[in-house]
Design a protein around this motif. Structure first.
Motif, PDB file in Angstrom:
ATOM      1  N   ILE A  81      34.636 -18.734  43.348  1.00 46.32           N
ATOM      2  CA  ILE A  81      35.456 -17.681  42.761  1.00 46.32           C
ATOM      3  C   ILE A  81      35.567 -17.982  41.275  1.00 46.32           C
ATOM      4  O   ILE A  81      35.909 -19.104  40.898  1.00 46.32           O
ATOM      5  CB  ILE A  81      36.875 -17.625  43.363  1.00 46.32           C
ATOM      6  CG1 ILE A  81      36.843 -17.354  44.860  1.00 46.32           C
ATOM      7  CG2 ILE A  81      37.720 -16.570  42.644  1.00 46.32           C
ATOM      8  CD1 ILE A  81      38.203 -17.483  45.535  1.00 46.32           C
ATOM      9  N   CYS A  82      35.286 -17.010  40.427  1.00 46.62           N
ATOM     10  CA  CYS A  82      35.491 -17.155  38.985  1.00 46.62           C
ATOM     11  C   CYS A  82      36.899 -16.656  38.685  1.00 46.62           C
ATOM     12  O   CYS A  82      37.192 -15.484  38.888  1.00 46.62           O
ATOM     13  CB  CYS A  82      34.454 -16.364  38.200  1.00 46.62           C
ATOM     14  SG  CYS A  82      34.690 -16.466  36.412  1.00 46.62           S
ATOM     15  N   VAL A  83      37.770 -17.557  38.184  1.00 41.33           N
ATOM     16  CA  VAL A  83      39.170 -17.193  37.945  1.00 41.33           C
ATOM     17  C   VAL A  83      39.487 -16.948  36.479  1.00 41.33           C
ATOM     18  O   VAL A  83      40.564 -16.460  36.144  1.00 41.33           O
ATOM     19  CB  VAL A  83      40.144 -18.238  38.538  1.00 41.33           C
ATOM     20  CG1 VAL A  83      40.008 -18.278  40.052  1.00 41.33           C
ATOM     21  CG2 VAL A  83      39.928 -19.607  37.935  1.00 41.33           C
ATOM     22  N   SER A  84      38.558 -17.277  35.589  1.00 36.89           N
ATOM     23  CA  SER A  84      38.755 -17.001  34.164  1.00 36.89           C
ATOM     24  C   SER A  84      37.389 -16.965  33.499  1.00 36.89           C
ATOM     25  O   SER A  84      36.493 -17.727  33.850  1.00 36.89           O
ATOM     26  CB  SER A  84      39.632 -18.078  33.524  1.00 36.89           C
ATOM     27  OG  SER A  84      39.890 -17.792  32.174  1.00 36.89           O
ATOM     28  N   PHE A 107      24.638 -12.637  40.507  1.00 36.58           N
ATOM     29  CA  PHE A 107      25.924 -12.017  40.765  1.00 36.58           C
ATOM     30  C   PHE A 107      26.833 -12.193  39.552  1.00 36.58           C
ATOM     31  O   PHE A 107      27.058 -13.324  39.116  1.00 36.58           O
ATOM     32  CB  PHE A 107      26.600 -12.649  41.990  1.00 36.58           C
ATOM     33  CG  PHE A 107      25.823 -12.472  43.260  1.00 36.58           C
ATOM     34  CD1 PHE A 107      26.001 -11.337  44.045  1.00 36.58           C
ATOM     35  CD2 PHE A 107      24.912 -13.425  43.679  1.00 36.58           C
ATOM     36  CE1 PHE A 107      25.288 -11.172  45.219  1.00 36.58           C
ATOM     37  CE2 PHE A 107      24.194 -13.276  44.855  1.00 36.58           C
ATOM     38  CZ  PHE A 107      24.379 -12.140  45.622  1.00 36.58           C
ATOM     39  N   THR A 108      27.362 -11.084  39.017  1.00 30.41           N
ATOM     40  CA  THR A 108      28.338 -11.173  37.937  1.00 30.41           C
ATOM     41  C   THR A 108      29.716 -11.325  38.571  1.00 30.41           C
ATOM     42  O   THR A 108      30.071 -10.603  39.498  1.00 30.41           O
ATOM     43  CB  THR A 108      28.306  -9.924  37.030  1.00 30.41           C
ATOM     44  OG1 THR A 108      28.485  -8.756  37.822  1.00 30.41           O
ATOM     45  CG2 THR A 108      26.990  -9.840  36.265  1.00 30.41           C
ATOM     46  N   MET A 109      30.481 -12.296  38.054  1.00 31.14           N
ATOM     47  CA  MET A 109      31.775 -12.630  38.639  1.00 31.14           C
ATOM     48  C   MET A 109      32.807 -12.859  37.544  1.00 31.14           C
ATOM     49  O   MET A 109      32.497 -13.502  36.541  1.00 31.14           O
ATOM     50  CB  MET A 109      31.660 -13.919  39.472  1.00 31.14           C
ATOM     51  CG  MET A 109      30.615 -13.878  40.564  1.00 31.14           C
ATOM     52  SD  MET A 109      30.500 -15.446  41.459  1.00 31.14           S
ATOM     53  CE  MET A 109      32.037 -15.401  42.379  1.00 31.14           C
ATOM     54  N   GLY A 110      34.007 -12.362  37.768  1.00 31.80           N
ATOM     55  CA  GLY A 110      35.097 -12.603  36.830  1.00 31.80           C
ATOM     56  C   GLY A 110      36.315 -11.791  37.190  1.00 31.80           C
ATOM     57  O   GLY A 110      36.211 -10.749  37.856  1.00 31.80           O
ATOM     58  N   PRO A 111      37.494 -12.218  36.755  1.00 30.19           N
ATOM     59  CA  PRO A 111      38.737 -11.548  37.137  1.00 30.19           C
ATOM     60  C   PRO A 111      39.071 -10.293  36.331  1.00 30.19           C
ATOM     61  O   PRO A 111      40.009  -9.590  36.677  1.00 30.19           O
ATOM     62  CB  PRO A 111      39.793 -12.631  36.890  1.00 30.19           C
ATOM     63  CG  PRO A 111      39.235 -13.426  35.763  1.00 30.19           C
ATOM     64  CD  PRO A 111      37.743 -13.444  36.000  1.00 30.19           C
ATOM     65  N   ASN A 112      38.319  -9.984  35.299  1.00 32.51           N
ATOM     66  CA  ASN A 112      38.677  -8.856  34.436  1.00 32.51           C
ATOM     67  C   ASN A 112      38.094  -7.528  34.876  1.00 32.51           C
ATOM     68  O   ASN A 112      38.337  -6.510  34.250  1.00 32.51           O
ATOM     69  CB  ASN A 112      38.267  -9.151  32.991  1.00 32.51           C
ATOM     70  CG  ASN A 112      39.031 -10.337  32.436  1.00 32.51           C
ATOM     71  OD1 ASN A 112      40.188 -10.559  32.782  1.00 32.51           O
ATOM     72  ND2 ASN A 112      38.389 -11.117  31.589  1.00 32.51           N
ATOM     73  N   GLU A 136      34.596 -16.846  26.125  1.00 28.84           N
ATOM     74  CA  GLU A 136      35.519 -17.927  26.469  1.00 28.84           C
ATOM     75  C   GLU A 136      34.951 -18.757  27.618  1.00 28.84           C
ATOM     76  O   GLU A 136      34.049 -18.306  28.317  1.00 28.84           O
ATOM     77  CB  GLU A 136      36.904 -17.363  26.823  1.00 28.84           C
ATOM     78  CG  GLU A 136      36.983 -16.591  28.117  1.00 28.84           C
ATOM     79  CD  GLU A 136      36.691 -15.103  27.974  1.00 28.84           C
ATOM     80  OE1 GLU A 136      36.929 -14.378  28.948  1.00 28.84           O
ATOM     81  OE2 GLU A 136      36.200 -14.657  26.929  1.00 28.84           O
ATOM     82  N   PRO A 137      35.467 -19.976  27.830  1.00 26.22           N
ATOM     83  CA  PRO A 137      34.978 -20.798  28.940  1.00 26.22           C
ATOM     84  C   PRO A 137      35.156 -20.100  30.284  1.00 26.22           C
ATOM     85  O   PRO A 137      36.014 -19.223  30.441  1.00 26.22           O
ATOM     86  CB  PRO A 137      35.855 -22.057  28.867  1.00 26.22           C
ATOM     87  CG  PRO A 137      36.370 -22.095  27.477  1.00 26.22           C
ATOM     88  CD  PRO A 137      36.502 -20.658  27.050  1.00 26.22           C
ATOM     89  N   GLY A 138      34.349 -20.499  31.247  1.00 25.43           N
ATOM     90  CA  GLY A 138      34.476 -19.989  32.608  1.00 25.43           C
ATOM     91  C   GLY A 138      35.145 -21.029  33.487  1.00 25.43           C
ATOM     92  O   GLY A 138      34.844 -22.224  33.395  1.00 25.43           O
ATOM     93  N   TYR A 139      36.077 -20.584  34.307  1.00 23.64           N
ATOM     94  CA  TYR A 139      36.759 -21.445  35.264  1.00 23.64           C
ATOM     95  C   TYR A 139      36.315 -21.017  36.658  1.00 23.64           C
ATOM     96  O   TYR A 139      36.481 -19.852  37.029  1.00 23.64           O
ATOM     97  CB  TYR A 139      38.272 -21.314  35.139  1.00 23.64           C
ATOM     98  CG  TYR A 139      38.845 -21.951  33.900  1.00 23.64           C
ATOM     99  CD1 TYR A 139      39.598 -23.116  33.985  1.00 23.64           C
ATOM    100  CD2 TYR A 139      38.636 -21.390  32.645  1.00 23.64           C
ATOM    101  CE1 TYR A 139      40.130 -23.710  32.845  1.00 23.64           C
ATOM    102  CE2 TYR A 139      39.166 -21.964  31.505  1.00 23.64           C
ATOM    103  CZ  TYR A 139      39.911 -23.121  31.610  1.00 23.64           C
ATOM    104  OH  TYR A 139      40.431 -23.702  30.475  1.00 23.64           O
TER     105      TYR A 139
END
Length: 173
Positions: A81-84, A107-112, A136-139
């Motif tokens: 899961i990408c959370v940031s 797969f593109t992943m991110g919370p935004n 920005e960094p990825g979490y």
């Protein structure tokens, strides 16, 4: 070489065994809450995919984890899961008996973005890696199905199945 990027809205051609689980973001004036793993999610948590551990990694912008080598597990499934930030998770299927042998998914992943807020289950014996494509960094959270075991994981040379520089170019990095 043109890449097709997948998310919750675009899953055509997904590799056999890859699971995408939509995550719901609950928002109110005090912030947000996202459930990241529940035992009643039978598609990602069951007797063959138990909870064993969880970890978080932070990666700077433009960096691909294991750029020249793929990551692979003999027995473990990864649940990312990408959370940031925003990441591209790559999965390549080298399994000889798989109906999707030789297929690459990105797969593109991110919370935004609602279509990119999901958990991806990466099947064992598939090659995988990820790159941060946000400024920005990825979490990244991972809920692997096994406790860390160096004997279960390996690195396989990337023989041009994926060009991470092309991914950078696609995202203007």
């Amino acid at each position: 070489m043109n890449y097709n990027y997948l998310n919750l809205e675009s899953t055509q051609g997904k590799i056999d065994g890859v699971i995408l689980r939509k995550l719901i973001v609950h928002k109110d004036p005090t912030g947000s809450l996202v459930e990241t793993l529940r035992e009643d999610w039978q598609d990602v948590f069951n007797s063959t995919s138990p909870f064993k551990m969880q970890y978080m990694s932070t990666t700077p912008s433009k960096i691909a984890r294991d750029e020249d080598k793929w990551h692979v597990h003999k027995h473990q499934k990864d649940r990312f899961i990408c959370v940031s930030g925003k990441i591209v998770t790559a999965v390549f299927d080298p399994r000889e008996n798989s109906p999707t042998n030789g297929k690459l998914n990105l797969f593109t992943m991110g919370p935004n973005n609602e279509e990119e807020m999901y958990m991806i289950v990466i099947p064992q014996e598939t090659y995988h890696g990820f790159m941060v494509v946000s400024t920005e960094p990825g979490y990244l959270l991972n809920f692997p199905t096994q406790i860390y075991n160096p004997g279960d994981e390996g690195r396989i040379e990337n023989k041009r199945e994926l060009n991470w520089q092309k991914v950078r170019e696609d995202f203007g990095l």
